[in-house]
Each structure stands twice: as C-alpha cells, then as structure tokens.
Design a protein around this motif. Structure first.
Motif: not given
Length: 186
Positions: A169-173
């Motif tokens: 989740a932190s890597r992909m919006r």
C-alpha cells in the motif's frame, strides 16, 4: 549441483530447478531491477501461475478439509509433492500440519507456514511485475496471493500478510482501499 546432475529422476530435477529459480527471480523483481527482458518474463509468469494454482488449492482445502486428504492420495499429487513426505505425514498423525489440522491448509505444501511464505514471496513477485508492466492481471494475482497468506491458517502468515499489505500500500497509490477486501474473510 553434482548430486542434481547425477540424478536420473527427471521429476525431482524439474522440481529442484523450479523451486531454486523461483526465489532469485522474485528478488530481482521485488527490487525492480531493470534487467528483466522478454526472455525473463516467461519463467516469472509460469512461477506466478504455479503460485496462483497453489493459492486456489489453499482456498479449496480450507473450505472443505476432507478434499485435502483425498487430494494427496491421487497420482498427480505424487508428481507435485514428494511421495515419501506424504506417506510420512499420513503415517505419523502426531505431526500436526495442514494435512490433519482442519484450521490450516497448505495447498501443495505439507505445512501451512511453508505455503504462507511461498504465497508471500509470490505476492511480491506479482506486485513487482505489476509495477514494471502495469498489467492489471498481475496486480489481481498479487492481491489474490496476498489473500492466500492468511487463508493458510498460519499465525505467522497473518502478521506477514499485514506487513506485506501495508508495504504494498505504501508503494502503490490506491491499494490501501483494497486491503480491507483482501482481509475481509480472514
């Protein structure tokens, strides 16, 4: 390497090569190295398909436990799983694993923890390939494999699924809104 080269058992050799090639390939993708050319993508897609097949088995076996024990007795299971491991597990019920424990399912792995680790690494593979190619099917496979981690029933798998989910989740919006759907049933 010499032991593998001297073996005549082609099924064993294929399994060893596949399992040993899977994890370095995942590391290459997870770190988004740009050396992935067309020649690398096909084995990665095959590995992801194998992991997705295992995840489907995890969900089926978790929903209907007697089917898991019946699966390990059919001939195709002996091609995918070491027959000695199956015989040892079924002969020694004191070893609590996914074959016997109704709260766990391992798919092609005799232990739910192994299946959780394999699904977690495969989830990173699918997500990493999605980040490189932007193919929505790869994202769906990655999320399906993420959902398979807690479905194994592994206690460590629950924690790993949360950590992997938050990292993704932190890597992909936009992925953060999908995570509750992944963990809804678990």
């Amino acid at each position: 390497v010499l032991v593998i080269a001297l073996r005549t058992d082609k099924v064993f050799l294929t399994k060893i090569l596949f399992y040993n090639a899977f994890f370095p390939a995942v590391l290459l993708t997870a770190y988004r190295l740009e050396i992935l050319e067309k020649s690398w993508k096909t084995p990665l897609y095959v590995a992801l398909a194998f992991a997705t097949f295992n995840a489907i088995l995890i969900f089926i076996f978790r929903a209907y436990q007697p089917l898991e024990q019946a699966f390990y007795e059919i001939p195709i299971a002996k091609l995918l799983i070491n027959p000695n491991r199956i015989a040892h597990t079924l002969a020694n019920p004191e070893f609590v694993n996914s074959f016997i424990d109704p709260r766990k399912a391992g798919g092609l792995f005799p232990n739910a923890n192994y299946a959780a680790v394999f699904s977690g690494v495969a989830c990173l593979l699918g997500s990493g390939l999605y980040m490189l190619t932007r193919n929505k099917w790869l994202l769906m496979a990655g999320l399906f494999l993420l959902a398979a981690i807690p479905a194994t029933g592994s206690k460590a798998g629950y924690l790993a699924a949360i950590i992997i989910g938050l990292w993704l989740a932190s890597r992909m919006r936009g992925l953060l809104r999908l995570l509750p759907i992944v963990f809804l049933g678990f």
